[in-house]
Design an enzyme around this catalytic site. Sequence first.
Site, PDB file in Angstrom:
ATOM      1  CG  ASP A  80      -2.042  -0.960   1.366  1.00  0.00           C
ATOM      2  OD1 ASP A  80      -2.030  -1.738   0.242  1.00  0.00           O
ATOM      3  OD2 ASP A  80      -3.041  -0.710   2.037  1.00  0.00           O
ATOM      4  CG  HIS A 226       2.068  -0.006   4.689  1.00  0.00           C
ATOM      5  ND1 HIS A 226       1.650  -0.902   5.583  1.00  0.00           N
ATOM      6  CD2 HIS A 226       0.740   0.648   4.204  1.00  0.00           C
ATOM      7  CE1 HIS A 226       0.443  -0.706   5.933  1.00  0.00           C
ATOM      8  NE2 HIS A 226      -0.070   0.143   5.183  1.00  0.00           N
TER       9      HIS A 226
HETATM   10 ZN   LIG Z   1      -2.835   3.260   2.884  1.00  0.00          ZN
END
Ligand SMILES: [Zn+2]
Length: 259
Positions: A80, A226
């Site tokens: 992400d 992430h």
């Molecule tokens: Zn996010």
Amino acid sequence: MTVTQTLHRIPVRPWRWVPWLIASQLLVVLAWWQFGWAWGLVLLLASHALFVVPVFLPNSRFYAPVLSRVPGPAVWLTIDDGPSDETPAVLDLLDKYGAKATFFMVGERAAARPERVREVLQRGHGVANHSQSHPQARFWSLGPGEMAREIAACQQVLADIAGKPPSWYRSVVGMTNPFVAAALKRHGLTRVGWSARGFDGVGCEPQEVVQRIARDLAPGAIVLLHEGAAHGHNLAIIEAVLQQLQAKGLQARLPQGTA
Ligand SMILES: [Zn+2]
């Protein structure tokens, strides 16, 4: 029906919660009138909690269908918040371990670095919708207009760069409020949750993060990762997760026949 079709969980009735909301509030009024304010108030608060709590449950199906596991022996790595300065290094790591991943991108960041988006696609990975501006503090409270714009604008940016619109969407911080589903239906998007996450946000301790993810690495897992976070540990976490996959004999693949 193919596996691909069963994975696409595009909302069919995005406003189905409205009649339930109205019915619950009529019930509250009725209880208040019949049994007095004490019961009325208890039911009022309980009924509001019923509609508020699911917003903060990332895998809740209350407001929109969600994919939180995938069929088959592989795992689905989802990364992400990119593209970022770390994207090329993430791609090198994925190559090094023979892994494929889907990048849930922020529209504004993609528009600023379209070459990064193209490189992700050229190297065999997927690109998906993670809102236009990633308003993480207030995403849960966006109204219908702003929510529709956040999802539509990201979809447009990624479609322009990639030549086709994404099929997957992830809510910012996993928060899906009552207005997400209508936008997903409009764009034919399927919401993706996760089954393995490390809580690598505030106070990130890479080893603990990897341990938490490793616990849930199993066939069919959707792994939340992430890139580009200010704490600077994302690359180390991604590599450690890739090593864990290797040690467990698990492969990271995109869901069958999709990107
Ligand atoms: Zn996010």
